[in-house]
Design a protein around this motif. Structure first.
Motif, mmCIF file in Angstrom:
data_model
loop_
_atom_site.group_PDB
_atom_site.id
_atom_site.type_symbol
_atom_site.label_atom_id
_atom_site.label_comp_id
_atom_site.label_asym_id
_atom_site.label_seq_id
_atom_site.Cartn_x
_atom_site.Cartn_y
_atom_site.Cartn_z
ATOM 1 N N ILE A 9 10.124 -45.235 -29.995
ATOM 2 C CA ILE A 9 11.135 -44.660 -28.780
ATOM 3 C C ILE A 9 11.719 -43.515 -29.356
ATOM 4 O O ILE A 9 12.417 -42.681 -28.597
ATOM 5 C CB ILE A 9 12.164 -45.680 -28.382
ATOM 6 C CG1 ILE A 9 12.539 -46.290 -29.665
ATOM 7 C CG2 ILE A 9 11.270 -46.947 -27.711
ATOM 8 C CD1 ILE A 9 13.778 -47.309 -29.242
ATOM 9 N N ASP A 10 11.635 -43.153 -30.627
ATOM 10 C CA ASP A 10 12.318 -42.123 -31.051
ATOM 11 C C ASP A 10 11.722 -41.943 -32.807
ATOM 12 O O ASP A 10 11.504 -42.814 -33.264
ATOM 13 C CB ASP A 10 13.936 -42.180 -31.486
ATOM 14 C CG ASP A 10 14.444 -40.666 -31.374
ATOM 15 O OD1 ASP A 10 13.847 -39.833 -31.110
ATOM 16 O OD2 ASP A 10 15.693 -40.576 -31.353
ATOM 17 N N ARG B 7 6.209 -39.895 -29.327
ATOM 18 C CA ARG B 7 7.395 -40.978 -28.562
ATOM 19 C C ARG B 7 6.448 -41.656 -27.481
ATOM 20 O O ARG B 7 5.728 -40.954 -26.972
ATOM 21 C CB ARG B 7 8.397 -40.336 -27.724
ATOM 22 C CG ARG B 7 9.352 -39.692 -28.932
ATOM 23 C CD ARG B 7 10.955 -39.173 -28.206
ATOM 24 N NE ARG B 7 11.694 -38.670 -29.087
ATOM 25 C CZ ARG B 7 11.741 -37.307 -29.333
ATOM 26 N NH1 ARG B 7 11.052 -36.473 -28.241
ATOM 27 N NH2 ARG B 7 12.898 -36.854 -30.225
ATOM 28 N N PRO C 213 7.670 -34.315 -31.497
ATOM 29 C CA PRO C 213 8.148 -35.402 -31.196
ATOM 30 C C PRO C 213 7.693 -36.056 -29.950
ATOM 31 O O PRO C 213 7.451 -37.130 -29.748
ATOM 32 C CB PRO C 213 9.510 -35.105 -31.050
ATOM 33 C CG PRO C 213 9.686 -34.000 -32.050
ATOM 34 C CD PRO C 213 8.422 -33.200 -31.811
ATOM 35 N N ASP C 214 7.339 -35.129 -28.747
ATOM 36 C CA ASP C 214 7.206 -35.486 -27.572
ATOM 37 C C ASP C 214 5.674 -35.929 -27.672
ATOM 38 O O ASP C 214 5.525 -36.885 -26.490
ATOM 39 C CB ASP C 214 7.067 -34.541 -26.485
ATOM 40 C CG ASP C 214 8.634 -34.111 -26.266
ATOM 41 O OD1 ASP C 214 9.343 -34.965 -26.367
ATOM 42 O OD2 ASP C 214 8.763 -32.943 -25.589
ATOM 43 N N ASP D 249 11.987 -39.084 -36.376
ATOM 44 C CA ASP D 249 12.901 -37.806 -36.835
ATOM 45 C C ASP D 249 11.667 -36.773 -37.156
ATOM 46 O O ASP D 249 10.589 -36.812 -37.085
ATOM 47 C CB ASP D 249 13.671 -38.210 -37.738
ATOM 48 C CG ASP D 249 13.019 -38.716 -39.266
ATOM 49 O OD1 ASP D 249 11.647 -38.782 -39.220
ATOM 50 O OD2 ASP D 249 13.416 -39.201 -40.218
#
Length: 231
Positions: free
Chosen positions: A16-17, A34, A30-31, A19
């Motif tokens: 869900i997240d 996730r 990141p996209d 770094d």
């Protein structure tokens, strides 16, 4: 230099997240990370242990550390040490927190590189038999496909019907029929990481098959070593 990243894992074991350091380890944005399943990002041979460890964590709230391989978007593998814990907030589903440290491959007698060498030797040996007599007399497309899928995964290559057909020197139609049979018997599974519906389906060994094949390759290597030592 080795990096240490951090991730948050949701109730369905999805990221869900993440770094920036974890993105660097995975060589992804990141996209792109996730929403990915932890299991899908874990190498097949390490997947069952990872899922079991997270389930136990949710039940007991006891942190754990696990060394495993992650699959990058390009198909390459990276060894990491996962230190995983869970939040203790009441009410909503608790969030799993993971610290991901990039590490060197474990020093073992039967490292993935060594087992890859054994698999490649088996493939070369099967090719060499064609000098004895016609290859159709020894045709085993299913076994060829299993070995080829293992080698391709270890080398960081995706395996679709066309790629596998070229690797085992069979027609795409014959290879496709064998792939369907291997999927039905739980030997191969469809890889869903490519989001484009029109893209060719990619396949990989199931976690159980991957583990059994590595045990088989390790046993062959050990038998060979014992034979050489006894000569």
């Amino acid at each position: 230099m080795p990096q240490t990243g951090h991730v948050l894992i949701g109730a369905d074991n999805e990221l869900i997240d993440v770094d920036a350091a974890f993105c660097d380890i995975m060589r992804s944005d990141p996209d792109d990370l996730r929403g990915q399943s932890v299991a899908d990002l874990t190498a097949p041979a390490d997947r069952q242990e990872c899922v079991r460890a997270i389930l136990t964590l949710r039940q007991t709230q006891r942190p754990f550390t696990l060394v495993k391989r992650l699959i990058r978007h390009d198909g390459s593998l990276v060894w990491v040490r996962n230190t995983v814990s869970i939040t203790t907030s009441d009410g909503r589903a608790r969030t799993v927190v993971g610290t991901i440290e990039e590490v060197a491959a474990p020093e073992e007698n039967d490292t993935p590189a060594v087992l890859l060498d054994v698999a490649q030797f088996l493939i070369a040996e099967r090719r060499d038999r064609e000098a004895v007599c016609d290859r159709t007399l020894f045709s085993e497309p299913g076994w060829d496909a299993v070995l080829a899928a293992y080698v391709a995964e270890a080398e960081g290559r995706a395996v679709d019907v066309a790629t596998l057909a070229a690797m085992i020197d069979h027609t795409p139609s014959t290879t496709g029929r064998w792939i369907n049979a291997l999927v039905q018997h739980g030997v191969l599974e469809i890889e869903y990481r490519n989001p484009k519906a029109e893209a060719p389906k990619a396949f990989r060994l199931t976690a159980g098959t991957h583990r059994k094949l590595e045990t088989y390759l390790s046993t062959l290597r050990q038998r060979h070593r014992e034979t050489v030592m006894n000569d």
